[in-house]
Design a protein around this motif. Structure first.
Motif, short mmCIF file in Angstrom:
data_model
loop_
_atom_site.label_atom_id
_atom_site.label_comp_id
_atom_site.label_asym_id
_atom_site.label_seq_id
_atom_site.Cartn_x
_atom_site.Cartn_y
_atom_site.Cartn_z
N SER A 169 45.37 39.70 31.20
CA SER A 169 44.99 40.23 29.89
C SER A 169 44.46 41.65 30.01
CB SER A 169 43.95 39.32 29.23
OG SER A 169 44.49 38.03 29.03
N ALA A 170 43.69 41.88 31.07
CA ALA A 170 43.16 43.23 31.31
C ALA A 170 44.30 44.22 31.47
CB ALA A 170 42.27 43.23 32.54
N LYS A 171 45.36 43.79 32.15
CA LYS A 171 46.52 44.65 32.35
C LYS A 171 47.16 44.99 31.00
CE LYS A 171 50.10 44.83 35.94
NZ LYS A 171 50.68 44.05 37.05
N LEU A 172 47.28 43.97 30.14
CA LEU A 172 47.84 44.19 28.80
C LEU A 172 46.99 45.17 28.00
CD1 LEU A 172 48.72 40.48 27.86
CD2 LEU A 172 50.33 42.29 28.51
N LEU A 173 45.69 45.16 28.29
CA LEU A 173 44.76 46.04 27.56
C LEU A 173 44.62 47.40 28.24
CD1 LEU A 173 42.17 43.25 26.79
CD2 LEU A 173 43.26 44.66 25.03
N GLY A 174 45.41 47.61 29.28
CA GLY A 174 45.39 48.90 29.96
C GLY A 174 44.14 49.12 30.79
N LEU A 175 43.59 48.04 31.35
CA LEU A 175 42.35 48.17 32.12
C LEU A 175 42.59 48.19 33.63
CD1 LEU A 175 40.12 45.73 30.00
CD2 LEU A 175 40.19 48.22 29.90
N GLY A 176 43.84 48.38 34.05
CA GLY A 176 44.13 48.51 35.49
C GLY A 176 44.15 47.19 36.21
N TYR A 177 44.17 47.25 37.55
CA TYR A 177 44.21 46.04 38.37
C TYR A 177 43.13 46.10 39.43
CZ TYR A 177 45.32 42.93 42.10
OH TYR A 177 45.21 41.97 43.07
N PRO A 178 42.44 45.04 39.77
CA PRO A 178 42.38 43.82 38.99
C PRO A 178 41.36 44.03 37.87
CG PRO A 178 41.12 43.57 41.01
CD PRO A 178 41.59 45.00 40.96
N GLY A 179 41.76 43.84 36.64
CA GLY A 179 40.95 44.27 35.51
C GLY A 179 39.96 43.25 34.99
N PRO A 181 36.98 42.03 35.99
CA PRO A 181 35.59 42.50 35.85
C PRO A 181 35.44 43.59 34.80
CG PRO A 181 36.19 42.28 38.17
CD PRO A 181 37.44 42.09 37.38
N ALA A 182 36.44 44.48 34.68
CA ALA A 182 36.38 45.54 33.67
C ALA A 182 36.45 44.94 32.28
CB ALA A 182 37.52 46.53 33.88
N LEU A 183 37.29 43.90 32.14
CA LEU A 183 37.41 43.22 30.84
C LEU A 183 36.07 42.61 30.44
CD1 LEU A 183 40.34 40.85 29.81
CD2 LEU A 183 37.98 40.35 29.19
N SER A 184 35.41 41.95 31.41
CA SER A 184 34.10 41.33 31.11
C SER A 184 33.09 42.36 30.68
CB SER A 184 33.55 40.63 32.36
OG SER A 184 34.38 39.60 32.72
N LYS A 185 33.10 43.49 31.36
CA LYS A 185 32.13 44.54 31.08
C LYS A 185 32.33 45.06 29.65
CE LYS A 185 30.20 48.59 33.32
NZ LYS A 185 30.54 49.72 34.16
N LEU A 186 33.60 45.27 29.31
CA LEU A 186 33.93 45.79 27.98
C LEU A 186 33.60 44.74 26.91
CD1 LEU A 186 35.05 48.50 27.17
CD2 LEU A 186 37.35 47.54 27.24
N ALA A 187 33.78 43.46 27.26
CA ALA A 187 33.52 42.37 26.31
C ALA A 187 32.06 42.38 25.87
CB ALA A 187 33.87 41.03 26.95
N THR A 231 36.85 50.55 20.25
CA THR A 231 36.18 49.42 19.61
C THR A 231 37.12 48.22 19.54
OG1 THR A 231 35.10 51.07 18.25
CG2 THR A 231 34.81 48.79 17.59
N MET A 232 38.35 48.49 19.13
CA MET A 232 39.35 47.43 19.04
C MET A 232 39.52 46.74 20.39
SD MET A 232 41.59 45.91 17.15
CE MET A 232 41.84 47.00 15.75
N ARG A 233 39.63 47.57 21.42
CA ARG A 233 39.84 47.03 22.77
C ARG A 233 38.65 46.14 23.17
NH1 ARG A 233 41.45 51.58 25.31
NH2 ARG A 233 43.66 51.13 25.41
N ALA A 234 37.45 46.63 22.91
CA ALA A 234 36.25 45.87 23.26
C ALA A 234 36.18 44.57 22.47
CB ALA A 234 35.01 46.71 23.01
N ASP A 235 36.60 44.61 21.21
CA ASP A 235 36.56 43.39 20.39
C ASP A 235 37.56 42.35 20.89
OD1 ASP A 235 34.63 44.64 18.93
OD2 ASP A 235 35.90 45.10 17.18
N VAL A 270 35.26 33.86 39.34
CA VAL A 270 34.90 33.88 37.92
C VAL A 270 33.48 33.34 37.72
CG1 VAL A 270 35.61 33.12 35.60
CG2 VAL A 270 37.34 33.73 37.28
N GLY A 271 32.98 32.62 38.72
CA GLY A 271 31.60 32.13 38.67
C GLY A 271 30.57 33.23 38.60
N ALA A 272 31.00 34.46 38.87
CA ALA A 272 30.08 35.59 38.76
C ALA A 272 29.99 36.10 37.32
CB ALA A 272 30.54 36.72 39.69
N ASN A 273 30.86 35.60 36.43
CA ASN A 273 30.91 36.08 35.04
C ASN A 273 29.60 35.76 34.32
OD1 ASN A 273 31.53 35.56 32.01
ND2 ASN A 273 33.21 36.86 32.72
N ARG A 274 29.00 36.82 33.76
CA ARG A 274 27.67 36.68 33.17
C ARG A 274 27.67 35.77 31.94
NH1 ARG A 274 24.31 41.08 31.30
NH2 ARG A 274 26.26 42.15 30.91
#
Lengths: 337, 226
Positions: A169-179, A181-187, A231-235, A270-274
């Motif tokens: 999903s991060a890749k689809l959102l243009g967040l690179g690889y492996p995305g 953790p970046a996706l979680s941060k943006l979330a 904003t859209m990406r973060a949402d 994924v157990g590290a996900n806040r």
């Protein structure tokens, strides 16, 4: 007993020294994420080439940190599988040759058993039995753990692993690889209620998971809403993470109910996900169970969990030093220790 | 002063150890069973030679080119042994080992690199050692570099797999061929002993490997372009 642990099953080289009385004395991880990111995924041959460059320097650093000599090592544990064959063979070769040179026993460890038992490296540690959620880029499984080697599969993903869904999903959102953790941060900065994403198999009545549909839903959103503003990406990230966390949390609760157990153990990257941790902690209070996590730095692949699992399985150590790896290896096939 | 050499870079496994009576060497066709076989065979060889593992002075390994997985099994074992015993190691070119074992003075060494390619280099005897007159590379059999002069002895599995293409390409430069030869630990050992003698052996963590084929995947931007 001082046990050396060597992990090389995928894209992290992990080395650790674990003492059965004194606990974890030293551990080092070298991650290859930066190297593989240019390729958009793990390149097995490059992973293997890197493992063999890293293993001994990391071992030297661990010995120095623990203030131990090679001769102090009583046994050697290595990841025998599952994983990338070529990568596994690096750790296996170094481990067995070290054992041969030092004339010490060598034991092959199941990578997932390492993850499953890793929360027992934390304080307080979970006693048996417990329900374990193993959740990473390669796995999403719920297991009833009755003891070392006594694993009963309760449910698993029928398609993508949870961590894989994060990365794709991060890749689809243009967040690179492996995305992931970046996706979680943006979330964390997004509004999770702007979009409602599906909760696949939430009411399936079993303990299985499915995450590929969620990824497809993200793709649909990305296509509909393109071009994506920040904003859209973060949402979208927030909606995605909320969906995954809810599914994982609900299935964990169902597993506890089904088994009548009161301890839940989370292992894997994924157990590290806040947000996942927050949701599970919150549910633990309401539903009166205790949740255990590995130390944060031991959520990813590491040598400490291999050394620990190896210490639990020294009776299976071999002294012949002929070895082989098991790229595919069913956890349920392990003998009880 | 025993030294142990091992080669796991082809479908053969070979070992050699120095003893007061000379070099004791063994080889087996093991296919892909190097992991299963190497350490037990080392144990048997040392036992036959009456050498305790702790008495070893140095380890020699085939550093490539060859099978990627085979290279790493050999290097990993060499590293584990050397680190565990607190001794140094020497990596030797598998192509130069082919030259050393050939009995000839001018050698065109060539190993099957799979994917319709070969690893190739040419060597000329130079005193006790070898001069690499054509630098090792990976390339198509019909594009290998041609050495000067005639009658070079062709050695190695490249001549078994691509004998016709290599013969056509090399023409008069090529003399007799020894296509069944493989890099043998006995020859690695002979080439490594002078390196130990001049103090140029390496610490185990510095053990090099030579893959030659370094482009193993496309980067994301290269895939998009393609």
């Amino acid at each position: 007993m001082l046990v050396l642990g060597i992990e090389s099953s995928c894209d992290e080289t992990g080395i650790a020294l674990y003492h059965t009385e004194a606990g974890l004395l030293a551990h080092r991880i070298h991650t290859q994420i930066a190297m593989h990111s240019e390729y958009g995924g793990v390149v097995p041959e490059l992973a293997s080439r890197d493992h063999i460059r890293r293993a001994l320097p990391l071992l030297g650093a661990c010995l120095a940190e623990a203030d131990k000599a090679l001769a102090d090592i009583d046994a050697i544990a290595y990841t025998q599988g599952p994983g990338l064959a070529g990568a596994l063979l690096v750790g296996a070769s170094v481990a067995n040759a070290l054992g041969f040179a030092l004339q010490k026993p060598v034991v092959g460890v199941h990578h997932l058993e390492g993850h499953l038992l890793s929360p027992r490296l934390a304080d307080p540690k979970p006693e048996f039995p417990f329900v374990a959620l193993l959740v990473s880029g390669g796995h999403t499984q719920l297991m009833a753990v009755h003891g070392v080697g006594q694993y009963e599969l309760l449910g698993e993903t029928v398609d993508d692993a949870a961590g894989e869904a994060f990365d794709k999903s991060a890749k689809l959102l243009g967040l690179g690889y492996p995305g992931g953790p970046a996706l979680s941060k943006l979330a964390d900065t997004g509004n999770a209620s702007r979009f409602k994403l599906p909760r696949p198999m939430l009411h399936s009545g079993d303990l299985d998971f499915s995450f590929s549909g969620l990824k497809t839903a993200v793709l649909k959103l990305v296509t509909e809403q393109s071009p994506l503003g920040d904003t859209m990406r973060a949402d979208i990230c927030a909606a995605f993470q909320e969906a995954i966390v809810e599914v994982l949390q609900k299935k964990c609760l169902a597993a506890l109910k089904q088994t009548g157990m009161t301890r839940l153990v989370i292992a894997g990257g994924v157990g590290a996900n806040r947000q996942l941790r927050a949701a599970l902690d919150d549910a633990a209070q309401r539903h009166r169970y205790t949740v255990f996590y590995p130390p944060l730095e031991l959520c990813t692949d590491n040598g400490a969990m291999i050394a620990y699992a190896g210490a639990m399985r020294l009776q299976h150590a071999v002294s012949g030093y002929g070895y082989g790896v098991k790229p595919r290896w069913d956890l349920a096939s392990l003998p009880a220790a | 002063m025993p030294y142990l050499a091992l080669d796991t870079t082809t479908e053969h496994l070979s070992l050699a150890v120095t003893t007061p009576q000379g070099v004791l060497a063994r080889d087996w066709h093991v296919g892909q069973k190097h992991a299963e076989r190497t350490l037990p065979e080392i144990e048997a060889l040392l036992s036959e030679a009456g050498i305790a593992r702790a008495a070893l002075e140095g380890i020699v390994y085939g550093m490539g080119p060859g099978s990627f997985t085979g290279l790493r099994i050999g290097c990993g074992i060499a590293q584990g042994l050397a680190f565990g015993l607190g001794i140094r190691l020497v990596g030797v070119s598998t192509l130069m080992a082919l030259a050393q074992g050939s009995g000839a003075d001018r050698v065109y060494a060539c190993l099957d690199a799979r994917m319709n390619q070969v690893y190739a280099a040419a060597f000329e005897r130079d005193g006790e050692g070898w001069r690499e007159v054509i630098t090792a590379s990976v390339c198509d059999p019909d594009a290998v570099s041609i050495p000067e002069g005639t009658g070079w002895t062709g050695v190695g599995s490249g001549f078994a797999a691509y004998g016709e293409a290599l013969g056509t390409r090399l023409g008069d430069a090529l003399g007799t061929t020894l296509p069944a030869r493989f890099p043998h630990a006995r020859d690695l050992l002979a080439l490594a002993l002078p390196v130990f003698a001049r103090g140029a052996a390496l610490a185990p963590e510095d053990a090099p490997l030579v893959y030659l084929r370094d482009k193993v995947a496309l980067k994301t931007h290269e895939r998009i372009k393609a």
